[in-house]
Design a protein around this motif. Sequence first.
Motif, PDB file in Angstrom:
ATOM      1  N   TYR A   1       6.402  -1.190  -4.986  1.00  0.00           N
ATOM      2  CA  TYR A   1       5.669   0.069  -5.116  1.00  0.00           C
ATOM      3  C   TYR A   1       6.525   1.137  -5.790  1.00  0.00           C
ATOM      4  N   ASP A   2       7.817   1.144  -5.518  1.00  0.00           N
ATOM      5  CA  ASP A   2       8.709   2.110  -6.174  1.00  0.00           C
ATOM      6  C   ASP A   2       8.722   1.881  -7.687  1.00  0.00           C
ATOM      7  N   ILE A   3       8.834   0.620  -8.092  1.00  0.00           N
ATOM      8  CA  ILE A   3       8.830   0.303  -9.525  1.00  0.00           C
ATOM      9  C   ILE A   3       7.490   0.654 -10.151  1.00  0.00           C
ATOM     10  N   TYR A   4       6.402   0.326  -9.466  1.00  0.00           N
ATOM     11  CA  TYR A   4       5.050   0.617  -9.954  1.00  0.00           C
ATOM     12  C   TYR A   4       4.905   2.123 -10.206  1.00  0.00           C
ATOM     13  N   GLN A   5       5.345   2.931  -9.253  1.00  0.00           N
ATOM     14  CA  GLN A   5       5.229   4.380  -9.397  1.00  0.00           C
ATOM     15  C   GLN A   5       6.103   4.907 -10.527  1.00  0.00           C
ATOM     16  N   GLU A   6       7.298   4.357 -10.675  1.00  0.00           N
ATOM     17  CA  GLU A   6       8.187   4.786 -11.760  1.00  0.00           C
ATOM     18  C   GLU A   6       7.573   4.481 -13.129  1.00  0.00           C
ATOM     19  N   VAL A   7       6.971   3.305 -13.259  1.00  0.00           N
ATOM     20  CA  VAL A   7       6.335   2.923 -14.519  1.00  0.00           C
ATOM     21  C   VAL A   7       5.175   3.851 -14.839  1.00  0.00           C
ATOM     22  N   LEU A   8       4.342   4.124 -13.860  1.00  0.00           N
ATOM     23  CA  LEU A   8       3.180   4.984 -14.089  1.00  0.00           C
ATOM     24  C   LEU A   8       3.604   6.407 -14.437  1.00  0.00           C
ATOM     25  N   THR A   9       4.648   6.888 -13.788  1.00  0.00           N
ATOM     26  CA  THR A   9       5.147   8.239 -14.074  1.00  0.00           C
ATOM     27  C   THR A   9       5.726   8.301 -15.484  1.00  0.00           C
ATOM     28  N   LYS A  10       6.519   7.291 -15.845  1.00  0.00           N
ATOM     29  CA  LYS A  10       7.165   7.261 -17.157  1.00  0.00           C
ATOM     30  C   LYS A  10       6.148   7.230 -18.290  1.00  0.00           C
ATOM     31  N   HIS A  11       5.018   6.562 -18.077  1.00  0.00           N
ATOM     32  CA  HIS A  11       4.022   6.394 -19.135  1.00  0.00           C
ATOM     33  C   HIS A  11       2.803   7.301 -18.950  1.00  0.00           C
ATOM     34  N   ASP A  12       2.980   8.347 -18.139  1.00  0.00           N
ATOM     35  CA  ASP A  12       1.958   9.385 -17.969  1.00  0.00           C
ATOM     36  C   ASP A  12       0.611   8.825 -17.523  1.00  0.00           C
ATOM     37  N   LYS A  13       0.651   7.859 -16.641  1.00  0.00           N
ATOM     38  CA  LYS A  13      -0.576   7.295 -16.074  1.00  0.00           C
ATOM     39  C   LYS A  13      -0.885   8.031 -14.763  1.00  0.00           C
ATOM     40  N   HIS A  14      -1.239   9.299 -14.892  1.00  0.00           N
ATOM     41  CA  HIS A  14      -1.359  10.151 -13.708  1.00  0.00           C
ATOM     42  C   HIS A  14      -2.536   9.767 -12.818  1.00  0.00           C
ATOM     43  N   GLU A  15      -3.663   9.387 -13.410  1.00  0.00           N
ATOM     44  CA  GLU A  15      -4.821   8.996 -12.601  1.00  0.00           C
ATOM     45  C   GLU A  15      -4.532   7.703 -11.851  1.00  0.00           C
ATOM     46  N   THR A  16      -3.881   6.776 -12.517  1.00  0.00           N
ATOM     47  CA  THR A  16      -3.534   5.513 -11.861  1.00  0.00           C
ATOM     48  C   THR A  16      -2.514   5.745 -10.759  1.00  0.00           C
ATOM     49  N   LEU A  17      -1.580   6.656 -10.997  1.00  0.00           N
ATOM     50  CA  LEU A  17      -0.582   6.990  -9.987  1.00  0.00           C
ATOM     51  C   LEU A  17      -1.253   7.569  -8.747  1.00  0.00           C
ATOM     52  N   ALA A  18      -2.239   8.430  -8.950  1.00  0.00           N
ATOM     53  CA  ALA A  18      -2.969   9.000  -7.821  1.00  0.00           C
ATOM     54  C   ALA A  18      -3.726   7.911  -7.055  1.00  0.00           C
ATOM     55  N   ALA A  19      -4.309   6.962  -7.795  1.00  0.00           N
ATOM     56  CA  ALA A  19      -5.030   5.862  -7.158  1.00  0.00           C
ATOM     57  C   ALA A  19      -4.073   4.974  -6.360  1.00  0.00           C
ATOM     58  N   LEU A  20      -2.865   4.778  -6.883  1.00  0.00           N
ATOM     59  CA  LEU A  20      -1.871   3.987  -6.179  1.00  0.00           C
ATOM     60  C   LEU A  20      -1.463   4.659  -4.878  1.00  0.00           C
ATOM     61  N   HIS A  21      -1.247   5.970  -4.934  1.00  0.00           N
ATOM     62  CA  HIS A  21      -0.900   6.707  -3.718  1.00  0.00           C
ATOM     63  C   HIS A  21      -2.020   6.609  -2.684  1.00  0.00           C
ATOM     64  N   GLU A  22      -3.253   6.693  -3.138  1.00  0.00           N
ATOM     65  CA  GLU A  22      -4.395   6.577  -2.228  1.00  0.00           C
ATOM     66  C   GLU A  22      -4.457   5.177  -1.626  1.00  0.00           C
ATOM     67  N   HIS A  23      -4.195   4.173  -2.448  1.00  0.00           N
ATOM     68  CA  HIS A  23      -4.198   2.787  -1.979  1.00  0.00           C
ATOM     69  C   HIS A  23      -3.165   2.583  -0.875  1.00  0.00           C
ATOM     70  N   ILE A  24      -1.962   3.081  -1.098  1.00  0.00           N
ATOM     71  CA  ILE A  24      -0.905   2.940  -0.096  1.00  0.00           C
ATOM     72  C   ILE A  24      -1.290   3.664   1.191  1.00  0.00           C
ATOM     73  N   ALA A  25      -1.853   4.849   1.055  1.00  0.00           N
ATOM     74  CA  ALA A  25      -2.198   5.657   2.229  1.00  0.00           C
ATOM     75  C   ALA A  25      -3.313   5.043   3.061  1.00  0.00           C
ATOM     76  N   THR A  26      -4.215   4.312   2.410  1.00  0.00           N
ATOM     77  CA  THR A  26      -5.399   3.803   3.121  1.00  0.00           C
ATOM     78  C   THR A  26      -5.308   2.324   3.493  1.00  0.00           C
ATOM     79  N   THR A  27      -4.312   1.615   2.988  1.00  0.00           N
ATOM     80  CA  THR A  27      -4.207   0.187   3.313  1.00  0.00           C
ATOM     81  C   THR A  27      -2.890  -0.198   3.960  1.00  0.00           C
ATOM     82  N   MET A  28      -1.919   0.681   3.935  1.00  0.00           N
ATOM     83  CA  MET A  28      -0.630   0.394   4.551  1.00  0.00           C
ATOM     84  C   MET A  28      -0.432   1.366   5.702  1.00  0.00           C
ATOM     85  N   TRP A  29      -0.499   0.864   6.925  1.00  0.00           N
ATOM     86  CA  TRP A  29      -0.535   1.737   8.085  1.00  0.00           C
ATOM     87  C   TRP A  29       0.859   2.049   8.603  1.00  0.00           C
ATOM     88  N   GLU A  30       0.966   3.228   9.185  1.00  0.00           N
ATOM     89  CA  GLU A  30       2.207   3.648   9.819  1.00  0.00           C
ATOM     90  C   GLU A  30       2.253   3.113  11.249  1.00  0.00           C
TER      91      GLU A  30
END
Length: 255
Positions: A157-186
């Motif tokens: 996930y760290d690599i995925y986020q770095e790639v999306l940030t580097k290539h200005d994939k802001h909508e995809t980055l937001a979707a990734l954050h939402e995915h982590i928040a809703t499918t990976m529980w604390e």
Amino acid sequence: MVRKRSHKMEKLARIYDAEILPVWSHRFGRMLLRDLDIPPGSQVLDIACGTGYPATEILRRLDPESRLIAIDGSGAMLDLARKKLEELGAKNVFFRSESATPKLSFADDVYDIVVCNLGLGDFERPETALADFARVTNPGGEVRCTLPVRGTFQEFYDIYQEVLTKHDKHETLAALHEHIATTMWEVDDCYGWLEKAGLEDTQVEVDEFTMLFKSSREFFFSPVIEFGPLSDWKRLAGTGQEMQDVFWYIKEAID
């Protein structure tokens, strides 16, 4: 919902048993079985039993008067589980082809011990499933479940986020954050589910383990990834060439 038999399901069951169970499910199952004491004459329910683990280990702890009921929505998985238990000479194990969704078919207060190894995370609302597990458990009985929590696959996930940030994939980055928040529980989420289920004397344990991959190719073609979270990861990246570009950058970053 019971999944209908198909050659594809039979193939997936074999892949799961040979490639995913040893490196993934076994590790969670060992945690689930830790210090598990099964009193004589117990009724035990194994939900989403897969291809027979941890049922094979539970069997070794049963006395002749105890009984194990193992259920799964996949007939192909159950066939492999049956074969394993039959080879062990099991006489007090019974299999049922059924899913735990939307709720278990059993009456209240039936089982002394209910276990679910990695099945809880498949429910849309794990807290509702856990409450149903508690419903079929006798007062004073025990419910044990395992699931991956936040931090699992964190390096990816760290690599995925770095790639999306580097290539200005802001909508995809937001979707990734939402995915982590809703499918990976604390861990705190787990405590909340236990409280809502009305379970007492609760405990949440967290273990860590590492899986090593020599390359991005080995990682993405590993069955635990390919038949696990990979489809969701690709869906987040878009479709067609856009998805392919994102994953090319990810593979490059991993390597």
